[in-house]
Scaffold this motif. Structure first.
Motif, PDB file in Angstrom:
ATOM      1  N   SER A 186     121.300 -15.355  -0.212  1.00 10.83           N
ATOM      2  CA  SER A 186     121.345 -16.063  -1.494  1.00 10.83           C
ATOM      3  C   SER A 186     122.535 -17.016  -1.533  1.00 10.83           C
ATOM      4  O   SER A 186     122.476 -18.076  -2.155  1.00 10.83           O
ATOM      5  CB  SER A 186     121.424 -15.068  -2.650  1.00 10.83           C
ATOM      6  N   TYR A 189     116.590 -11.289  -7.350  1.00 14.21           N
ATOM      7  CA  TYR A 189     117.655 -10.884  -8.273  1.00 14.21           C
ATOM      8  C   TYR A 189     117.131  -9.882  -9.315  1.00 14.21           C
ATOM      9  O   TYR A 189     117.758  -8.856  -9.591  1.00 14.21           O
ATOM     10  CB  TYR A 189     118.237 -12.102  -8.988  1.00 14.21           C
ATOM     11  N   ALA A 228     121.825 -15.696 -10.731  1.00 11.58           N
ATOM     12  CA  ALA A 228     120.447 -16.154 -10.867  1.00 11.58           C
ATOM     13  C   ALA A 228     120.325 -17.358 -11.801  1.00 11.58           C
ATOM     14  O   ALA A 228     119.322 -18.072 -11.772  1.00 11.58           O
ATOM     15  CB  ALA A 228     119.572 -15.015 -11.388  1.00 11.58           C
ATOM     16  N   ASN A 245     116.549 -18.882  -0.061  1.00  8.80           N
ATOM     17  CA  ASN A 245     115.806 -18.127  -1.072  1.00  8.80           C
ATOM     18  C   ASN A 245     114.622 -17.377  -0.482  1.00  8.80           C
ATOM     19  O   ASN A 245     114.380 -16.213  -0.824  1.00  8.80           O
ATOM     20  CB  ASN A 245     115.329 -19.065  -2.186  1.00  8.80           C
ATOM     21  N   SER A 279     114.450 -17.330  -6.567  1.00  5.00           N
ATOM     22  CA  SER A 279     115.565 -16.381  -6.596  1.00  5.00           C
ATOM     23  C   SER A 279     115.396 -15.336  -7.691  1.00  5.00           C
ATOM     24  O   SER A 279     115.955 -14.236  -7.591  1.00  5.00           O
ATOM     25  CB  SER A 279     116.882 -17.127  -6.785  1.00  5.00           C
TER      26      SER A 279
END
Length: 514
Positions: free
Chosen positions: A329, A455, A414, A313, A451
């Motif tokens: 990711s 995202y 996400a 992350n 994250s």
């Protein structure tokens, strides 16, 4: 002769009909492309590959849902195991291969790359993945694993006109060989101690004629010698080799470079099928032959999972290249899935719950990943490896349907409600709390929060007006011009989005397994 006769009678080739059918289909696709002269005939080989895999998936679902879903069985003298878990993963790999071929069919035509060899290698790799998840013997395990690796090496470097693709192929070859060497060295240590335990100070009550490569034998060996240093070293090496395959830290160094340079469909294939096979193999090992070493493996896996979540992350936050960001990711997602593996080790008698949560997460991850990579593959960028945030500025106005698919896919990755990715993460949180993996739970929560930054940075570029341009900037070509005539690819992407939304709201009978 009686021994060999009994052995041959246990060679139930009918149990492997999906894998054999896939290999025969792959050979037919290769022959169709080889003996075709016109471009249209070569395109038909790709269309046949897509149709064949779709029909094979339907036939396999019919087989295990209606005919042979109620019992586990073995074949080839216990070297292969068949059952509901294995059949779920076989269906998973067939579905993944179908989407890879679907994405690749258009990609190959746009990039003017060879069609038949791509689909052939994809189908052979899928057959190897299906065989890998049924293995109960380290020889079958290693041969299946290397079959998959030998298919991925040329696939990663498939775009020979791209220097980045060739570079990614070389890096994947080097790191793949290193991971195979670690894995093989670990297997050899277990075999060396098990085949002659007295020479290495180990005790073993199994008869000497037992197969030292079988998972049952290894379980007995580790049960009687849980503190043996060579056996522990073998376990660490095997886990390290698998950690390379799933992209877990500190063995994730190849992930961003290979994802960056590989063709878009193969990036999706690596992100979904290769990673998923590694996790199913790992969960088979820690709940099978390595179960006697759980006290030793749990702290090790806990450290790897926490390190993987934070590294993936945090490293993704600084990326502007989208393929590298998605690769990192994916490293973080590997850390989340390792928590499910650990939970299965702590739920004796109820480990199926953690396994089914892992399955659900893998399917949600597959749907989101193919939705994202499918839309990315449509962008007409000059270099397929250079997908930047700026290429997706104001996509919601230019191509609303593509923006919708992409936003849903990103949101599911996400873990945003009400999408399936949210339910997958919620289930991981619940099973981590139930098994008292509090440190891993805290790491997952922090990882999900981090994250959101990268995202939602991408979603902002897609949905909102682009940044103001300066007069001295050179005009950039719009990558979203002329992306029509997508055939069945557009309905397929819509189906992934629909499935993500439905599974996020209602899990139906699937939820009973949790």
């Amino acid at each position: 002769m009686e021994t060999y006769l009994n052995f041959s009678q246990d060679n139930l080739w009918s149990e492997l009909w999906p894998e054999l059918s896939l290999c025969l289909g792959a050979l037919f696709v290769l022959a169709l492309d080889l003996f075709s002269n016109s471009t249209d005939a070569k395109k038909r080989s790709g269309s046949f590959a897509i149709l064949f895999q779709f029909l094979l998936l339907g036939a396999h679902l019919f087989d295990y849902l209606l005919l042979r879903h109620t019992f586990d069985r073995e074949s080839f003298s216990g070297m292969l195991k068949h059952g509901i878990h294995q059949d779920v993963m076989r269906s998973f790999f067939l579905l993944s291969s179908f989407f890879v071929s679907l994405l690749g069919h258009r990609y190959l035509q746009v990039r003017k790359l060879r069609i038949g060899e791509f689909h052939h290698l994809t189908m052979i790799a899928t057959a190897g993945l299906m065989l890998l998840c049924q293995s109960q013997h380290f020889l079958v395990f290693f041969v299946a694993l290397e079959t998959v690796a030998l298919c991925f090496y040329p696939l990663v470097a498939y775009d020979r006109q791209s220097a980045k693709s060739l570079e990614a192929g070389i890096k994947y070859l080097i790191f793949g060989a290193l991971s195979s060497a670690l894995l093989l060295f670990g297997i050899v240590l277990l075999y060396g101690v098990g085949s002659n335990p007295e020479a290495w100070g180990a005790s073993l009550s199994v008869v000497p004629s037992s197969d030292a490569f079988s998972f049952d034998f290894v379980y007995q060996l580790l049960s009687e010698n849980p503190d043996h240093p060579l056996l522990r070293a073998g376990l660490v090496l095997i886990i390290s080799g698998i950690a390379f395959k799933i992209g877990a830290a500190p063995f994730q160094i190849w992930v961003p470079d290979v994802y960056h340079g590989a063709p878009m469909p193969i990036t999706a294939f690596l992100a979904v099928s290769s990673k998923s096979a590694g996790f199913f193999v790992l969960i088979n090992l820690v709940n099978g032959p390595f179960a006697a070493m759980n006290d030793f493996l749990l702290p090790l896996l806990g450290f790897v999972a926490t390190f993987t979540i934070f590294f993936g992350n945090l490293a993704a936050c600084s990326q502007r290249n989208l393929k590298r960001m998605l690769g990192l990711s994916g490293v973080a997602h590997a850390g989340y899935l390792l928590v499910a593996v650990m939970a299965s080790m702590l739920l004796p008698g109820e480990s199926d719950r953690a396994v089914w949560i892992l399955f659900f997460y893998l399917f949600t991850y597959m749907m989101a990943s193919f939705a994202v990579f499918g839309v990315m593959g449509l962008a007409r960028v000059s270099d397929d490896s250079e997908h930047e945030f700026s290429d997706y500025e104001n996509l919601a106005t230019k191509k609303p349907w593509a923006a919708f698919v992409l936003v849903v896919g990103i949101g599911s990755l996400a873990g945003i409600p009400p999408l399936a990715g949210f339910i997958g993460k919620l289930l991981l949180f619940s099973v981590a709390f139930e098994t008292k993996l509090y440190l891993s739970l805290v790491a997952m929560v922090i990882g999900v929060v981090i994250s959101i930054y990268y995202y939602f940075g991408w979603i902002r570029e897609i949905c909102f007006h682009p940044r103001p341009a300066f007069e001295d900037e050179e005009p950039k070509q719009d990558p979203w011009i002329n992306i029509d005539n997508l055939g069945i690819l557009k309905p397929a992407l819509y189906s992934l989005v629909l499935a993500s939304i439905i599974l996020g709201i209602w899990q139906g009978p699937i939820g009973d397994a949790f």
